[in-house]
Design a protein around this motif. Structure first.
Motif, short mmCIF file in Angstrom:
data_model
loop_
_atom_site.label_atom_id
_atom_site.label_comp_id
_atom_site.label_asym_id
_atom_site.label_seq_id
_atom_site.Cartn_x
_atom_site.Cartn_y
_atom_site.Cartn_z
N THR A 70 14.21 70.03 28.93
CA THR A 70 14.46 70.27 30.35
C THR A 70 13.35 69.57 31.13
N ILE A 71 13.73 68.64 31.99
CA ILE A 71 12.77 67.75 32.64
C ILE A 71 12.96 67.83 34.15
N ALA A 72 11.90 68.16 34.86
CA ALA A 72 11.94 68.18 36.32
C ALA A 72 11.78 66.76 36.85
N VAL A 73 12.59 66.40 37.84
CA VAL A 73 12.60 65.05 38.39
C VAL A 73 12.54 65.15 39.92
N ASP A 74 11.54 64.53 40.52
CA ASP A 74 11.46 64.48 41.97
C ASP A 74 12.47 63.46 42.50
N VAL A 75 13.14 63.81 43.58
CA VAL A 75 14.12 62.93 44.19
C VAL A 75 13.49 62.26 45.41
N PRO A 76 13.46 60.92 45.46
CA PRO A 76 12.87 60.24 46.62
C PRO A 76 13.61 60.62 47.91
N ALA A 77 12.87 60.64 49.00
CA ALA A 77 13.46 60.96 50.30
C ALA A 77 14.60 60.00 50.60
N GLY A 78 15.73 60.55 50.98
CA GLY A 78 16.88 59.74 51.36
C GLY A 78 17.76 59.30 50.22
N ALA A 79 17.35 59.55 48.97
CA ALA A 79 18.16 59.12 47.83
C ALA A 79 19.48 59.89 47.80
N LYS A 80 20.54 59.18 47.40
CA LYS A 80 21.86 59.79 47.39
C LYS A 80 22.44 59.95 45.99
N LYS A 81 22.10 59.04 45.08
CA LYS A 81 22.69 59.09 43.74
C LYS A 81 21.64 58.77 42.68
N ALA A 82 21.83 59.34 41.49
CA ALA A 82 20.93 59.09 40.37
C ALA A 82 21.73 58.76 39.13
N VAL A 83 21.17 57.89 38.29
CA VAL A 83 21.74 57.57 36.98
C VAL A 83 20.67 57.79 35.93
N PHE A 84 21.00 58.56 34.90
CA PHE A 84 20.08 58.77 33.78
C PHE A 84 20.52 57.90 32.61
N ARG A 85 19.53 57.39 31.86
CA ARG A 85 19.81 56.56 30.69
C ARG A 85 18.98 57.03 29.50
N TRP A 86 19.65 57.11 28.36
CA TRP A 86 19.00 57.43 27.09
C TRP A 86 18.90 56.12 26.30
N ASN A 87 17.69 55.70 25.98
CA ASN A 87 17.44 54.41 25.34
C ASN A 87 16.84 54.63 23.95
N PHE A 88 17.34 53.90 22.97
CA PHE A 88 16.87 54.04 21.60
C PHE A 88 16.72 52.67 20.98
N GLN A 89 15.58 52.43 20.31
CA GLN A 89 15.40 51.17 19.60
C GLN A 89 14.64 51.42 18.30
N ALA A 90 14.98 50.63 17.28
CA ALA A 90 14.36 50.80 15.97
C ALA A 90 14.70 49.60 15.11
N GLU A 91 13.90 49.38 14.08
CA GLU A 91 14.29 48.44 13.05
C GLU A 91 15.48 49.02 12.29
N ALA A 92 16.30 48.14 11.77
CA ALA A 92 17.42 48.61 10.95
C ALA A 92 16.90 49.49 9.82
N ASN A 93 17.68 50.50 9.47
CA ASN A 93 17.35 51.41 8.38
C ASN A 93 16.16 52.30 8.71
N SER A 94 15.96 52.60 10.00
CA SER A 94 15.00 53.63 10.39
C SER A 94 15.75 54.95 10.50
N TRP A 95 15.47 55.76 11.59
CA TRP A 95 16.14 57.05 11.68
C TRP A 95 17.03 57.12 12.90
N TYR A 96 17.16 58.27 13.55
CA TYR A 96 18.24 58.47 14.51
C TYR A 96 17.84 59.39 15.66
N TRP A 97 18.74 59.48 16.67
CA TRP A 97 18.61 60.41 17.80
C TRP A 97 20.00 60.90 18.17
N ALA A 98 20.16 62.21 18.26
CA ALA A 98 21.42 62.82 18.70
C ALA A 98 21.17 63.65 19.94
N ILE A 99 22.09 63.56 20.91
CA ILE A 99 21.98 64.38 22.12
C ILE A 99 23.32 65.06 22.39
#
Length: 429
Positions: free
Chosen positions: A89-118
């Motif tokens: 659970t992450i608190a995020v400040d919204v800039p004054a006047g902002a109308k929309k937000a987009v969140f992105r989950w980014n994952f990078q690794a060498e092949a044959n590493s591990w994983y992330w599930a959400i």
């Protein structure tokens, strides 16, 4: 559920960091908000060179702000229990006047590493700061023959919550259920009479009935301590934050299963949950055993189906997002990601209910192995841990506290907060 799994990325001939993927949310309306909270369930397995992050972008500006990051500097490579089965659970400040937000989950690794599930992604208004005083409770469990540690815990928790309205004792108060062991606990309670909260609510555990005497004899010793005539009951804590209902569940006859329960007790639970929901209240449900697939270790086969009516109880609680279940029994670490979980059910409320592990006064256990067929457990160390619960009109806050144990294998006597979780009251106006 979304899974990014570099371990299954087949092409081994690419350059390092050859597995990259991003999952983006839809545009989320944030106009008029000064702050929001992103919440999601996360199961991350790290590896050297692997990283994962969450970013937020407002109004298509092209500027992405990182709000969460996992990598080898923040997560132990290969296996780190603090980020498995976890809620973020992450608190995020919204800039004054902002109308929309987009969140992105980014994952990078060498092949044959591990994983992330959400899973279970949600965005909500951030709770405002509060100057209100709460109604508080102390929570302990699994004393199991350590009355000295219990006395120490009472002293420590009184330092931080001297005005608590209730003491919740979530089972395994004694080691086997003998008269002598209950006398030791009675002495601790009597010696602490000047600092104990006015209401004591106790749940029965498995260790209350291990002497070999008839079940009825051992049950009645517990009931004498609890000062009631049945294993389940309701208490209402009164404090500055208003009324806090506490529903106590328990086994009604000799095992197996560990928690045989009558239709009367189950119907009572449903009726009381409905009653307090109409009042707009968050409800604490205390029971020694975890329900399957909730808090720490409840996925392990020998913990998974302790309740005679496990699925029915889970389904009932799943209809009440204002319900918070506190369970002991497993002695598992607060440091694990699933010490507090939000359990959702098929057909239930989208927010489900929360389940929180109470820790233990006696010793700590942990699992070894990664599949249910070969799982085992070990005792890891001597501990002395419990919870404080602070209930406000619009939220409750649970802190997993370490009271410290003297001697070899113990923790420092630091009276510290190991973990905390804030659970909004979805019924607050």
């Amino acid at each position: 559920m979304a899974v990014a799994d570099s371990d299954e990325f087949a092409d081994r001939g690419n350059a390092p960091h050859d597995f990259r993927t991003t999952l983006s949310s839809e545009e989320i309306k944030v106009a008029g908000e000064s702050a929001i909270e992103l919440s999601f369930d996360s199961h991350y397995r790290g590896w050297a060179g692997q990283s994962a992050s969450v970013t937020v972008e407002f109004d298509g500006s092209g500027e992405q702000t990182e709000i969460l990051r996992y990598d080898s500097s923040s997560v132990e490579d290969n296996y780190d229990g603090s980020v498995l089965n976890a809620n973020e659970t992450i608190a995020v400040d919204v800039p004054a006047g902002a109308k929309k937000a987009v969140f992105r989950w980014n994952f990078q690794a060498e092949a044959n590493s591990w994983y992330w599930a959400i899973d279970s992604v949600s965005v909500r208004q951030a709770l405002p700061e509060t100057a209100e005083e709460p109604t508080s409770a102390w929570v302990v469990s699994d004393i199991q023959g350590e009355p000295g540690d219990l006395a120490h815990a009472f002293s420590d928790v009184n330092e931080v919550r001297p005005d608590a309205a209730g003491l919740l004792m979530v089972g395994d108060i004694v080691a086997t259920g003998s008269e002598a062991q209950w006398a030791e606990i009675d002495k601790v309670m009597n010696d602490a009479e000047g600092i104990l909260p006015g209401t004591v609510a106790a749940a029965i555990g498995n260790h209350e009935s291990y002497t070999g005497e008839p079940w009825e004899v051992l049950r009645d010793r517990f009931l004498s301590f609890a000062e009631r005539d049945r294993v389940w009951d309701e208490y209402v804590l009164e404090g500055a934050g208003g009324e806090v209902p506490v529903l106590v569940l328990g086994q009604e006859s000799q095992r197996p299963p560990e928690v045989p329960m009558s239709a009367e007790q189950i119907d009572w639970l449903k009726e009381r949950l409905a009653h307090w929901t109409k009042q707009g209240k968050q409800v604490l449900v205390i029971s020694h055993f975890p329900l399957g697939d909730t808090a720490s270790a409840s996925w392990i086969p020998w913990y998974h189906n302790h309740y005679e009516h496990n699925d029915q109880l889970t389904g009932i609680l799943g209809d009440y997002p204002n319900a918070v279940m506190l369970n002991g029994h497993t002695h598992y670490p607060f440091e694990l990601g699933d010490w507090a979980t939000q359990r959702r059910t098929d057909g239930g409320h989208p927010d489900g209910f929360w389940a929180v592990n109470t820790g233990a006064i006696q010793v700590e256990w942990d699992a070894r192995g990664e599949d249910t067929a070969g799982i085992s457990e070990i005792v890891t160390r001597n501990i002395n841990r419990g919870l404080t619960v602070d209930v406000y009109e619009d939220r409750l806050v649970i802190e997993g506290r370490d009271f410290g144990v003297a001697g070899a294998g113990g923790t420092n006597d630091v009276n510290s907060v190991v973990r905390s979780v804030t659970i909004p009251n979805p019924l607050a106006k």
